[in-house]
Enzyme design. Structure first.
Site, PDB file in Angstrom:
ATOM      1  N   GLU A  63      31.986 -59.132  31.131  1.00  0.00           N
ATOM      2  CA  GLU A  63      32.136 -59.981  29.941  1.00  0.00           C
ATOM      3  C   GLU A  63      33.582 -59.992  29.454  1.00  0.00           C
ATOM      4  OE1 GLU A  63      30.011 -57.559  30.565  1.00  0.00           O
ATOM      5  OE2 GLU A  63      28.186 -57.718  29.363  1.00  0.00           O
ATOM      6  N   ASN A  76      32.554 -57.242  36.850  1.00  0.00           N
ATOM      7  CA  ASN A  76      32.995 -55.884  36.517  1.00  0.00           C
ATOM      8  C   ASN A  76      33.952 -55.377  37.592  1.00  0.00           C
ATOM      9  OD1 ASN A  76      30.715 -55.809  38.260  1.00  0.00           O
ATOM     10  ND2 ASN A  76      30.173 -53.742  37.624  1.00  0.00           N
ATOM     11  N   ILE A  77      34.947 -54.659  37.126  1.00  0.00           N
ATOM     12  CA  ILE A  77      35.992 -54.136  38.024  1.00  0.00           C
ATOM     13  C   ILE A  77      36.119 -52.636  37.753  1.00  0.00           C
ATOM     14  CG2 ILE A  77      38.400 -54.318  38.753  1.00  0.00           C
ATOM     15  CD1 ILE A  77      38.391 -57.164  37.450  1.00  0.00           C
ATOM     16  N   GLU A  78      35.595 -51.846  38.683  1.00  0.00           N
ATOM     17  CA  GLU A  78      35.572 -50.396  38.470  1.00  0.00           C
ATOM     18  C   GLU A  78      36.855 -49.737  38.948  1.00  0.00           C
ATOM     19  OE1 GLU A  78      31.820 -49.004  40.105  1.00  0.00           O
ATOM     20  OE2 GLU A  78      30.745 -49.964  38.441  1.00  0.00           O
ATOM     21  N   CYS A 120      31.538 -54.596  24.678  1.00  0.00           N
ATOM     22  CA  CYS A 120      31.734 -56.027  24.953  1.00  0.00           C
ATOM     23  C   CYS A 120      31.296 -56.881  23.764  1.00  0.00           C
ATOM     24  CB  CYS A 120      30.987 -56.436  26.217  1.00  0.00           C
ATOM     25  SG  CYS A 120      31.822 -55.846  27.705  1.00  0.00           S
ATOM     26  N   CYS A 175      34.302 -54.286  32.071  1.00  0.00           N
ATOM     27  CA  CYS A 175      33.037 -55.018  32.215  1.00  0.00           C
ATOM     28  C   CYS A 175      33.288 -56.496  32.530  1.00  0.00           C
ATOM     29  CB  CYS A 175      32.224 -54.938  30.926  1.00  0.00           C
ATOM     30  SG  CYS A 175      31.575 -53.313  30.537  1.00  0.00           S
TER      31      CYS A 175
END
Ligand code: THU
Length: 131
Positions: free
Chosen positions: A55, A42-44, A93, A53
């Site tokens: 996935e 995940n990359i916020e 996702c 997310c």
């Protein structure tokens, strides 16, 4: 590739999680039909809704490399290095996975596995727009 091995790759991918806002790390490992595994985390973002997310990171990596045929995805989520609690994929996702994966896609979680059709029994798809 066993489910356990795929889950371990998801845990490892969570190590790259950029989750400074939630503190919740997620990793995904997507097994393609040709045996290759694409991982993602995940990359916020400070603009929270732009977060991606794990996935979808894994899926987009694969599709962008020309791979569209998948067998399984493992997902590991947790904080402070504990990935024992089940981390089910979010609805967004599941919808994105369903664009490329059939009902029989195996979804490996910390405490067992499911089929895509178990978690998304009714889906919106291309056919939904045809009268
Ligand atoms: N997250 C995922 O990476 N996958 C999911 O299926 C659910 C949630 C991430 C998004 C966000 O960075 C954090 O978990 C908390 O929602």
């Amino acid at each position: 590739m066993t489910n356990g091995e795929l889950f371990s790759m998801a845990v490892e991918a969570a190590g790259n999680s950029y989750s400074k806002y939630s503190g919740f790390s997620v990793g995904a490992a997507l097994l393609a039909a040709d045996g290759r595994v694409f991982t993602g985390c995940n990359i916020e973002n400070s603009s929270y809704s732009l977060t991606v997310c794990a996935e979808r990171t894994a899926l987009f990596k694969a599709v962008s490399e020309g791979v569209r045929d998948f067998r399984a995805i493992a997902i590991a989520g947790g904080s402070n290095g504990n990935f024992s609690k089940q981390c089910a994929p979010c609805g967004a996702c599941l919808q994105v996975l369903s664009e490329f994966c059939g009902d029989d896609l195996v979804i490996v979680l910390s405490n067992g596995w499911f089929r895509l059709s178990d978690l998304l029994p009714i889906r919106f798809g291309e056919g939904s727009m045809k009268c």
